[in-house]
Design a protein around this motif. Sequence first.
Motif, PDB file in Angstrom:
ATOM      1  N   LEU A 291       0.871  -1.152   0.076  1.00 24.29           N
ATOM      2  CA  LEU A 291       0.252  -0.396  -0.044  1.00 24.29           C
ATOM      3  C   LEU A 291       1.062   1.096  -0.325  1.00 24.29           C
ATOM      4  CD1 LEU A 291      -3.031   0.978   0.406  1.00 24.29           C
ATOM      5  CD2 LEU A 291      -2.549   0.900   2.904  1.00 24.29           C
ATOM      6  N   HIS A 292       0.489   2.342  -0.565  1.00 28.88           N
ATOM      7  CA  HIS A 292       1.044   3.285  -0.973  1.00 28.88           C
ATOM      8  C   HIS A 292       0.661   4.632  -0.406  1.00 28.88           C
ATOM      9  CE1 HIS A 292       2.271   0.726  -4.419  1.00 28.88           C
ATOM     10  NE2 HIS A 292       3.372   1.603  -4.173  1.00 28.88           N
ATOM     11  N   ALA A 293       1.642   5.542   0.116  1.00 32.11           N
ATOM     12  CA  ALA A 293       1.223   6.784   0.455  1.00 32.11           C
ATOM     13  C   ALA A 293       0.373   7.268  -0.451  1.00 32.11           C
ATOM     14  CB  ALA A 293       2.447   7.671   0.565  1.00 32.11           C
ATOM     15  N   GLY A 294      -0.790   8.115  -0.078  1.00 32.86           N
ATOM     16  CA  GLY A 294      -1.261   8.867  -0.623  1.00 32.86           C
ATOM     17  C   GLY A 294      -2.704   7.808  -1.560  1.00 32.86           C
ATOM     18  N   GLU A 295      -2.550   6.593  -1.544  1.00 34.35           N
ATOM     19  CA  GLU A 295      -3.092   5.520  -2.153  1.00 34.35           C
ATOM     20  C   GLU A 295      -4.380   4.812  -1.769  1.00 34.35           C
ATOM     21  OE1 GLU A 295      -2.344   1.971  -5.006  1.00 34.35           O
ATOM     22  OE2 GLU A 295      -1.562   1.743  -2.917  1.00 34.35           O
ATOM     23  N   ILE A 296      -5.776   4.772  -2.390  1.00 33.24           N
ATOM     24  CA  ILE A 296      -6.814   4.420  -1.694  1.00 33.24           C
ATOM     25  C   ILE A 296      -7.305   3.123  -2.635  1.00 33.24           C
ATOM     26  CG2 ILE A 296      -9.473   4.184  -1.153  1.00 33.24           C
ATOM     27  CD1 ILE A 296      -9.153   7.416  -1.624  1.00 33.24           C
ATOM     28  N   LEU A 297      -6.471   2.068  -1.343  1.00 33.63           N
ATOM     29  CA  LEU A 297      -6.420   0.442  -2.580  1.00 33.63           C
ATOM     30  C   LEU A 297      -7.876  -0.378  -1.767  1.00 33.63           C
ATOM     31  CD1 LEU A 297      -4.875  -1.986  -3.616  1.00 33.63           C
ATOM     32  CD2 LEU A 297      -3.615  -2.516  -0.935  1.00 33.63           C
ATOM     33  N   GLY A 298      -8.687  -0.884  -2.796  1.00 34.83           N
ATOM     34  CA  GLY A 298      -9.396  -1.879  -2.309  1.00 34.83           C
ATOM     35  C   GLY A 298      -8.952  -3.300  -2.288  1.00 34.83           C
ATOM     36  N   LEU A 299     -10.077  -3.619  -1.332  1.00 35.70           N
ATOM     37  CA  LEU A 299     -10.038  -5.226  -0.783  1.00 35.70           C
ATOM     38  C   LEU A 299     -11.565  -5.376  -1.374  1.00 35.70           C
ATOM     39  CD1 LEU A 299      -8.292  -7.470   0.092  1.00 35.70           C
ATOM     40  CD2 LEU A 299      -8.868  -6.822   1.693  1.00 35.70           C
ATOM     41  N   ALA A 300     -11.432  -6.617  -2.246  1.00 36.43           N
ATOM     42  CA  ALA A 300     -12.369  -7.384  -2.419  1.00 36.43           C
ATOM     43  C   ALA A 300     -12.467  -8.267  -2.266  1.00 36.43           C
ATOM     44  CB  ALA A 300     -13.614  -6.525  -3.869  1.00 36.43           C
ATOM     45  N   GLY A 301     -13.960  -8.968  -2.356  1.00 37.15           N
ATOM     46  CA  GLY A 301     -14.262 -10.772  -1.919  1.00 37.15           C
ATOM     47  C   GLY A 301     -15.180 -11.000  -1.758  1.00 37.15           C
ATOM     48  N   ILE A 302     -15.778 -12.339  -2.072  1.00 32.69           N
ATOM     49  CA  ILE A 302     -17.401 -13.252  -1.536  1.00 32.69           C
ATOM     50  C   ILE A 302     -17.497 -13.255  -0.295  1.00 32.69           C
ATOM     51  CG2 ILE A 302     -17.512 -13.291  -4.411  1.00 32.69           C
ATOM     52  CD1 ILE A 302     -17.013 -15.760  -3.031  1.00 32.69           C
ATOM     53  N   VAL A 303     -18.824 -13.237   0.302  1.00 31.35           N
ATOM     54  CA  VAL A 303     -18.020 -13.251   1.834  1.00 31.35           C
ATOM     55  C   VAL A 303     -17.837 -14.780   2.077  1.00 31.35           C
ATOM     56  CG1 VAL A 303     -19.612 -13.716   3.680  1.00 31.35           C
ATOM     57  CG2 VAL A 303     -20.127 -11.884   2.489  1.00 31.35           C
ATOM     58  N   GLY A 304     -16.259 -14.548   3.449  1.00 32.20           N
ATOM     59  CA  GLY A 304     -16.251 -15.758   3.360  1.00 32.20           C
ATOM     60  C   GLY A 304     -14.695 -15.522   3.063  1.00 32.20           C
ATOM     61  N   ALA A 305     -14.319 -14.936   1.622  1.00 28.95           N
ATOM     62  CA  ALA A 305     -13.369 -14.549   1.311  1.00 28.95           C
ATOM     63  C   ALA A 305     -11.789 -14.572   2.565  1.00 28.95           C
ATOM     64  CB  ALA A 305     -13.047 -13.811   0.454  1.00 28.95           C
ATOM     65  N   GLY A 306     -12.233 -14.415   3.550  1.00 26.50           N
ATOM     66  CA  GLY A 306     -11.396 -13.495   4.426  1.00 26.50           C
ATOM     67  C   GLY A 306     -10.463 -11.923   4.126  1.00 26.50           C
ATOM     68  N   ARG A 307     -11.519 -10.873   4.292  1.00 20.59           N
ATOM     69  CA  ARG A 307     -10.694 -10.240   3.987  1.00 20.59           C
ATOM     70  C   ARG A 307     -11.271  -9.079   5.821  1.00 20.59           C
ATOM     71  NH1 ARG A 307     -15.599  -7.796   0.738  1.00 20.59           N
ATOM     72  NH2 ARG A 307     -16.758  -9.056   2.251  1.00 20.59           N
ATOM     73  N   THR A 308     -11.913  -9.194   6.100  1.00 20.30           N
ATOM     74  CA  THR A 308     -12.195  -8.508   7.335  1.00 20.30           C
ATOM     75  C   THR A 308     -11.356  -9.750   8.340  1.00 20.30           C
ATOM     76  OG1 THR A 308     -14.536  -8.306   7.060  1.00 20.30           O
ATOM     77  CG2 THR A 308     -13.483  -8.865   9.832  1.00 20.30           C
ATOM     78  N   GLU A 309     -10.821 -10.798   8.172  1.00 19.45           N
ATOM     79  CA  GLU A 309     -10.203 -11.550   9.341  1.00 19.45           C
ATOM     80  C   GLU A 309      -8.117 -11.208   7.926  1.00 19.45           C
ATOM     81  OE1 GLU A 309     -13.544 -13.807   8.981  1.00 19.45           O
ATOM     82  OE2 GLU A 309     -12.525 -13.166   7.210  1.00 19.45           O
ATOM     83  N   LEU A 310      -7.994 -10.742   7.535  1.00 16.30           N
ATOM     84  CA  LEU A 310      -6.676 -10.346   6.694  1.00 16.30           C
ATOM     85  C   LEU A 310      -6.505  -8.992   7.870  1.00 16.30           C
ATOM     86  CD1 LEU A 310      -4.203 -10.510   5.194  1.00 16.30           C
ATOM     87  CD2 LEU A 310      -5.624  -9.065   3.640  1.00 16.30           C
ATOM     88  N   ALA A 311      -7.851  -8.048   7.649  1.00 16.88           N
ATOM     89  CA  ALA A 311      -7.880  -6.593   7.949  1.00 16.88           C
ATOM     90  C   ALA A 311      -7.475  -6.830   9.657  1.00 16.88           C
ATOM     91  CB  ALA A 311      -8.567  -6.111   8.250  1.00 16.88           C
ATOM     92  N   ARG A 312      -7.705  -7.806  10.636  1.00 16.41           N
ATOM     93  CA  ARG A 312      -7.385  -8.102  12.042  1.00 16.41           C
ATOM     94  C   ARG A 312      -6.492  -8.233  12.147  1.00 16.41           C
ATOM     95  NH1 ARG A 312     -11.904  -7.697  15.336  1.00 16.41           N
ATOM     96  NH2 ARG A 312     -10.668  -9.341  16.932  1.00 16.41           N
TER      97      ARG A 312
END
Length: 517
Positions: A291-312
């Motif tokens: 992730l870069h300075a000043g960047e808005i990076l999206g994290l997509a995926g269907i429910v259960g893909a692991g997005r929230t788990e990665l963030a935590r």
Amino acid sequence: MTAGASQSVHRTVSNPLLQMRNITKRFGAFHALNGVNLDVYEGEIHALMGENGAGKSTLMKVLSGAHKASSGEVRVDSKPVTILGPAHASALGISIIYQELALSPNLTVAENMLLGRERSVMGVLNRGAMQRACESVLRDLAVDFDTGDKVASLSLAQRQQVEIAKALLSNCRILVMDEPTTSLSSTECDRLFHLIRRLRDQGLAIIYISHRMSEIYELSDRVTVLRDGSDVGSIERCELSEERLVQMMVGRDLSSFYQKVRNVSYTPGLRTLEVKGMSDGRKVRGVSLDLHAGEILGLAGIVGAGRTELARLIYGADRKTDGEVILEGRSLSIRGPLDAIAAGIVYLTEDRKAQGLFLDMSVSKNINIGVLDEDSHGWGILSADKAAERTRAAILDMKIAVASPEVNVGSLSGGNQQKVLLARLLQTDPKVLILDEPTRGVDIGAKSEIYRIIEALAARGTSVLVISSELPELVGMCDRIVVMREGIIAGEVGGSTGIAIDSEAIIAIATGSNKRQ
């Protein structure tokens, strides 16, 4: 028109069953309602729409007798009435089913339906008589539970049926339903809609409050829109369109909400955050991203893909089994959220009420609670002036609609609650901001404000990682989007990939149908 959709029948009745004329409600100097008009007919499903804070709940509280209008007139059957309180409203045939159901779980269905109107003999409850009094109403509603069942044993959809039955038992003629589908499954929603139509066809006047456009199209005969405490107007079912409703609610076209102003200060070479080989042994398997300075990076995926788990895992809220977090070239030892915050990484949870906010504390305390050490004079004495100035600035910057900084945050709309939580996180001046479903449960106007805030943060150089289940939101906001599937990074769009940022490309990667990745 879809099968089973509503068809207006109110024109067959000469006068509205309910008329609210020039309703004004003031709380001190604040005008919550300013000359609102509302007509509702027998045999009509009348949708009431507007942003959070537009005045919908206040208007309904005036109708229920919970609030007394500062001025204006209410008519039922063309007769002026002064509603003295909820009991008087019920006697007039007005019932409201709130989003938070007002049932006693330890009592039976019959006891809830007749609460305050119990049948008794010589001071002893006559449970048999109470159950008999309720049976015909429940039978008409075709419910799948009994009058003697404890409410605690019922599903949310069944509890909602109890509320409807309770209203019908009190000879309700005007039924208000406030966001009734919030916690219901798709099947339960279909059953509820079938019941609402049946009640409408039996002559009930139904006021239906919802933020969900699909429900408005499915059910409503007419729609009245409130904005900033005033009624913008009413439209017939045949005139409904998403573009028109959005224009009425927020005063802008729908197309303006997802138009990203590309950040000219974004420099891909300035890497702020690196995540290498992150795993938790369950949902996340060897994920790496940057992730870069000043960047808005999206994290997509269907429910259960692991997005929230990665963030935590990045934030230290959950324990990793493997992986490394590098911030500005320095490997971090994150044992918990406090370590992440100290390093400059903050996380906005997807569940602001349960995991983010202190609902019974003031807006001011919620904003300042993460930086109390900065206000200390020594000996544990805090500077109230510093906290007050910080709160004032946050309310202005975030455009938080609040009568006073001392109002409990639990009383605010969803959008304003989210902005309070975001304001708290920003007090630490983070380098990396992780946002998990930042606009969940907020109206479209508040979404626009949150987008503005995120864009402004990125323009100042903050690195932003956004998790969202709304693809138009990600497509409209992000410089680049990585897509997770089954715990891994399955692909990427935007940036240097040469793949355009669009919903079709994201869905293809998320579902495994894109062979190019």
